[in-house]
Design a protein around this motif. Structure first.
Motif, PDB file in Angstrom:
ATOM      1  N   UNK A  20      37.820  22.630  51.302  1.00  0.00           N
ATOM      2  CA  UNK A  20      38.361  23.865  51.949  1.00  0.00           C
ATOM      3  C   UNK A  20      38.234  25.022  51.048  1.00  0.00           C
ATOM      4  N   UNK A  21      37.923  26.096  51.542  1.00  0.00           N
ATOM      5  CA  UNK A  21      37.428  27.478  50.867  1.00  0.00           C
ATOM      6  C   UNK A  21      38.289  28.566  51.310  1.00  0.00           C
ATOM      7  N   UNK A  22      39.084  29.114  50.402  1.00  0.00           N
ATOM      8  CA  UNK A  22      40.067  30.280  50.792  1.00  0.00           C
ATOM      9  C   UNK A  22      39.823  31.232  49.913  1.00  0.00           C
ATOM     10  N   UNK A  23      39.172  32.246  50.591  1.00  0.00           N
ATOM     11  CA  UNK A  23      38.751  33.484  49.785  1.00  0.00           C
ATOM     12  C   UNK A  23      39.886  34.387  49.240  1.00  0.00           C
ATOM     13  N   UNK A  24      39.954  34.606  47.999  1.00  0.00           N
ATOM     14  CA  UNK A  24      41.157  35.318  47.340  1.00  0.00           C
ATOM     15  C   UNK A  24      40.704  36.455  46.920  1.00  0.00           C
ATOM     16  N   UNK A  25      39.406  36.945  46.389  1.00  0.00           N
ATOM     17  CA  UNK A  25      39.000  38.041  45.723  1.00  0.00           C
ATOM     18  C   UNK A  25      37.696  38.300  46.169  1.00  0.00           C
ATOM     19  N   UNK A  26      37.264  39.037  46.947  1.00  0.00           N
ATOM     20  CA  UNK A  26      35.717  39.316  47.550  1.00  0.00           C
ATOM     21  C   UNK A  26      35.149  40.585  47.293  1.00  0.00           C
ATOM     22  N   UNK A  27      34.334  40.655  46.473  1.00  0.00           N
ATOM     23  CA  UNK A  27      33.470  42.205  46.420  1.00  0.00           C
ATOM     24  C   UNK A  27      32.798  42.277  47.712  1.00  0.00           C
ATOM     25  N   UNK A  28      32.836  43.832  48.000  1.00  0.00           N
ATOM     26  CA  UNK A  28      32.224  44.096  49.134  1.00  0.00           C
ATOM     27  C   UNK A  28      30.960  45.008  48.925  1.00  0.00           C
ATOM     28  N   UNK A  29      29.962  44.924  49.780  1.00  0.00           N
ATOM     29  CA  UNK A  29      28.772  45.587  49.614  1.00  0.00           C
ATOM     30  C   UNK A  29      29.086  47.046  50.210  1.00  0.00           C
ATOM     31  N   UNK A  30      27.859  47.930  50.349  1.00  0.00           N
ATOM     32  CA  UNK A  30      28.133  49.368  50.445  1.00  0.00           C
ATOM     33  C   UNK A  30      28.321  49.414  51.969  1.00  0.00           C
ATOM     34  N   UNK A  31      28.301  48.401  52.738  1.00  0.00           N
ATOM     35  CA  UNK A  31      28.646  48.574  54.362  1.00  0.00           C
ATOM     36  C   UNK A  31      29.934  47.866  54.633  1.00  0.00           C
ATOM     37  N   UNK A  32      30.555  47.331  53.396  1.00  0.00           N
ATOM     38  CA  UNK A  32      31.811  46.822  53.690  1.00  0.00           C
ATOM     39  C   UNK A  32      31.887  45.226  54.136  1.00  0.00           C
ATOM     40  N   UNK A  33      30.789  44.696  53.848  1.00  0.00           N
ATOM     41  CA  UNK A  33      30.540  43.158  54.226  1.00  0.00           C
ATOM     42  C   UNK A  33      30.641  42.394  52.749  1.00  0.00           C
ATOM     43  N   UNK A  34      31.291  41.280  52.876  1.00  0.00           N
ATOM     44  CA  UNK A  34      31.404  40.335  51.673  1.00  0.00           C
ATOM     45  C   UNK A  34      29.801  40.498  51.039  1.00  0.00           C
TER      46      UNK A  34
ATOM     47  N   UNK B 127      28.104  34.986  49.196  1.00  0.00           N
ATOM     48  CA  UNK B 127      27.906  34.263  50.681  1.00  0.00           C
ATOM     49  C   UNK B 127      27.883  32.960  50.195  1.00  0.00           C
ATOM     50  N   UNK B 128      28.268  32.094  51.205  1.00  0.00           N
ATOM     51  CA  UNK B 128      28.201  30.735  51.050  1.00  0.00           C
ATOM     52  C   UNK B 128      27.525  30.336  52.145  1.00  0.00           C
ATOM     53  N   UNK B 129      26.217  29.452  51.803  1.00  0.00           N
ATOM     54  CA  UNK B 129      25.297  29.065  52.834  1.00  0.00           C
ATOM     55  C   UNK B 129      25.387  27.638  52.881  1.00  0.00           C
ATOM     56  N   UNK B 130      25.752  27.068  54.214  1.00  0.00           N
ATOM     57  CA  UNK B 130      25.858  25.563  54.456  1.00  0.00           C
ATOM     58  C   UNK B 130      24.944  25.439  55.385  1.00  0.00           C
ATOM     59  N   UNK B 131      24.116  24.166  55.492  1.00  0.00           N
ATOM     60  CA  UNK B 131      22.921  23.882  56.450  1.00  0.00           C
ATOM     61  C   UNK B 131      22.332  24.916  56.894  1.00  0.00           C
ATOM     62  N   UNK B 132      21.850  25.980  56.194  1.00  0.00           N
ATOM     63  CA  UNK B 132      20.909  26.966  56.610  1.00  0.00           C
ATOM     64  C   UNK B 132      21.760  28.096  57.180  1.00  0.00           C
ATOM     65  N   UNK B 133      22.999  28.149  57.377  1.00  0.00           N
ATOM     66  CA  UNK B 133      23.523  29.130  57.776  1.00  0.00           C
ATOM     67  C   UNK B 133      24.391  29.773  56.944  1.00  0.00           C
ATOM     68  N   UNK B 134      24.217  31.307  56.709  1.00  0.00           N
ATOM     69  CA  UNK B 134      25.036  32.049  55.707  1.00  0.00           C
ATOM     70  C   UNK B 134      26.392  32.544  56.268  1.00  0.00           C
ATOM     71  N   UNK B 135      27.722  32.218  55.297  1.00  0.00           N
ATOM     72  CA  UNK B 135      28.927  32.797  55.790  1.00  0.00           C
ATOM     73  C   UNK B 135      29.649  33.693  54.737  1.00  0.00           C
ATOM     74  N   UNK B 136      29.824  34.876  55.049  1.00  0.00           N
ATOM     75  CA  UNK B 136      30.262  35.802  54.388  1.00  0.00           C
ATOM     76  C   UNK B 136      31.832  36.120  54.789  1.00  0.00           C
ATOM     77  N   UNK B 137      32.652  35.550  54.226  1.00  0.00           N
ATOM     78  CA  UNK B 137      34.352  35.720  54.257  1.00  0.00           C
ATOM     79  C   UNK B 137      34.887  36.750  53.690  1.00  0.00           C
ATOM     80  N   UNK B 138      35.937  37.277  54.157  1.00  0.00           N
ATOM     81  CA  UNK B 138      36.725  38.352  53.881  1.00  0.00           C
ATOM     82  C   UNK B 138      37.976  37.513  53.232  1.00  0.00           C
ATOM     83  N   UNK B 139      38.604  38.446  52.361  1.00  0.00           N
ATOM     84  CA  UNK B 139      39.736  38.066  51.723  1.00  0.00           C
ATOM     85  C   UNK B 139      40.711  37.458  52.573  1.00  0.00           C
TER      86      UNK B 139
END
Length: 230
Positions: free
Chosen positions: A139-153, A156-168
């Motif tokens: 289980x992976x619960x995001x508590x504090x996530x830095x954002x890039x210049x576009x407001x995206x996480x 990133x966590x990449x699982x089986x070749x797929x990148x996931x960017x989760x928000x807080x």
């Protein structure tokens, strides 16, 4: 010693892979309904994690706790620190007492075997690797996530070749025996709550084997527990 560990992990993975055929990322509603409790209280849990982070230098790095993980934790000059409150059923009461909200929710969730705050330093890269066996889910619960210049996480966590960017406040349930990696491409610390959750939907023989593995790991954790408690 590390060679024996690696060989045991590979053998376990082959056995479980022959009997379990689930996707890398799973539906938490079906496989871990208690996730809703953690998500509903994520801001209180975040406050507890930030309080712990005030003494970040005193929190052990992952490879200080498990030398077998040095290749993914000590691979660069950046820290991956873990504040472990429960590990495979072994509770570290001193750590739990600092986080009463989280401790209460974990106590109400019998399938949660482990609970830790994961602090990933700016620029830290955890290289591709596999978890040891499929008897647990992550289980992976995001508590504090830095954002890039576009407001995206920015981490990133990449699982089986797929990148996931989760928000807080977002939660993800996944099988860490699939190849995965993490990158914090920011200048801030990323903080998540990591849970090890007992996998319930398994054939009977795999449940018996999983329980045996968990018991063995639990014994090892008790023997090295002084390295975990902060």
């Amino acid at each position: 010693m590390f060679g024996l560990y690696d060989s045991s992990v590979r053998l376990m993975r082959r056995v479980f892979d022959s009997r379990i055929d689930d996707a890398p990322v799973l539906d938490a509603t079906r496989h871990f309904p208690d996730a809703a409790r953690f998500v509903a209280n994520w801001q209180a849990i975040r406050a507890e994690a930030l309080d712990v982070a005030a003494n970040l230098r005193n929190i052990p790095r992952f490879h200080d706790i498990m030398r077998e993980q040095a290749d993914i934790s000590a691979n660069d000059a950046r820290d991956w620190r873990m504040y472990i409150m429960k590990a495979y059923g072994v509770a570290f009461q001193r750590n739990l007492k600092r986080c009463p909200t989280l401790a209460s929710i974990v106590e109400q969730s019998p399938d949660v075997l482990s609970a830790s705050f994961s602090f990933l330093a700016p620029g830290k890269h955890i290289p591709p690797h596999h978890g040891p066996f499929r008897g647990i889910l992550r289980g992976y619960l995001v508590l504090s996530m830095p954002l890039d210049a576009n407001g995206n996480p920015a981490a990133t966590l990449t699982v089986d070749g797929h990148a996931y960017g989760l928000h807080e406040g977002e939660f993800m349930l996944w099988d860490d025996t699939f190849e995965h990696e993490v990158l914090n491409a920011s200048d801030q610390v990323r903080i998540v709550l990591l849970l090890d959750v007992r996998r319930r939907r398994m054939p009977f023989d795999m449940r018996i084997l999983s329980n045996a593995v968990i018991s063995i790991v639990r014994l090892g954790i008790r023997l090295r527990g002084e390295k975990i408690a902060v």
